[in-house]
Design an enzyme around this catalytic site. Sequence first.
Site, short mmCIF file in Angstrom:
data_model
loop_
_atom_site.label_atom_id
_atom_site.label_comp_id
_atom_site.label_asym_id
_atom_site.label_seq_id
_atom_site.Cartn_x
_atom_site.Cartn_y
_atom_site.Cartn_z
N GLU A 1 -0.73 -4.74 -8.29
CA GLU A 1 0.20 -3.81 -7.66
C GLU A 1 -0.46 -2.46 -7.49
O GLU A 1 -1.12 -1.97 -8.40
CB GLU A 1 1.47 -3.59 -8.51
N GLU B 1 13.61 -1.94 -1.70
CA GLU B 1 14.56 -2.80 -2.40
C GLU B 1 15.70 -1.95 -2.96
O GLU B 1 15.53 -1.22 -3.91
CB GLU B 1 13.84 -3.57 -3.51
N GLU C 1 11.71 4.23 -6.97
CA GLU C 1 11.65 2.80 -7.23
C GLU C 1 12.19 1.97 -6.07
O GLU C 1 11.81 0.82 -5.89
CB GLU C 1 12.41 2.45 -8.51
#
Length: 393
Positions: free
Chosen positions: A265, A319, A328
């Site tokens: 990531e 998301e 986030e």
Amino acid sequence: MSIFSSLELFFIFSLIAGQILQILSLNIGINYGQIANNLPSPSQVSELLQSLSINKVKLYDADPNVLSAFANSNIEFIIGIGNENVANMIDSSQAKAWIQQNVQSFLPQTKITCITVGNEILSGKDTSLMSNLVPAMQSLHGALVSLGLDQQVNITTAHSLAILGNSYPPSSGSFLQNLAQYIQPLLDFHSKTNSPFLINVYPYFAYKASPDTVSMEYVLFQSNQGVTDPNTNLNYDNMLYAQLDSVYSAIKAMGYNDINVRVSETGWPSKGDPDEAGATVENAALYNGNLLKRLEMNQGTPLMPNTPLSIYVFALFNEDLKPGPTSERNYGLFYPNNTPVYNIDLQGSGISGFSGFSPSSTSFIVTGSSSKQVVISLLGILGSLICSYITQF
């Protein structure tokens, strides 16, 4: 202007096509997270990624709908076992059943090449989970061997950079001492099975924590004087490479020189809370765009120059159900409607060598809304390069 023979034209087209393929054949994958309630269907995602020539995808589970949708796509998959299921995998019968259901049943139509056992376990506080990690990995590997799949699928786990006790200078990288009892057998497993060590690396976190002392140019791969490791005299012009080499050094300090490190990531948020410095669309586009340019150059790190980087960008989509700060929920390259959050410009050095052609005049835009747009972009590059060749005669 000269008249080209068929052979000359064929050579020119082949050369140009090779340069374009070099741009598209980057050693890069994408993290496909699904903590959202508004994402496109897996079949739509498959079409999107194929239109972008992205051939590596990392999941955090083994969603059968996704794996079925990507059948015959030639896209390689890393699938995951959640932290909550790690302990169950120690049992050999459960491990084999999991492999049969989530891997074997999709092969060979869907190219599953790797399984991550948990995520960032060693940087957590659950010592029982930490103790179960390697036994679970060993059990799953044994299941692969028994099914004859161990040569095409490997077992690993992904780590946070927080497992390092020291990361500067890169040559002095070391793991936290209290994790040695878990990391030593883990590295032994990787060495014996030839599986990669996965690390989640976010220079953004360092900048966010100390925006007044961490150079923005250093974290965004922009021009800067860099940082020199006093032990090796190696110069680092970006933080990602320094962090990666600190991981290599930590592994070497544990006695291993044959383990490949891959970035599972990395990314940069396009939006954040008021106290999240640097979380902007502009910086996200710079980070990921400049990262892609480095990958196009087939670079290794200063400590490992002959080992090309292997990186999975986080993430494919924003998301909306992810907990935590605003950042986030804003790491995605795309909104859920398949439109890009920002453009990534691949002004590749691979095509800048053509006389009369300016790499700044043409960009490869990640749009994803239609494969036709990708084809048009490539045709534009092709046309520009042909014109550049013709004007030289």
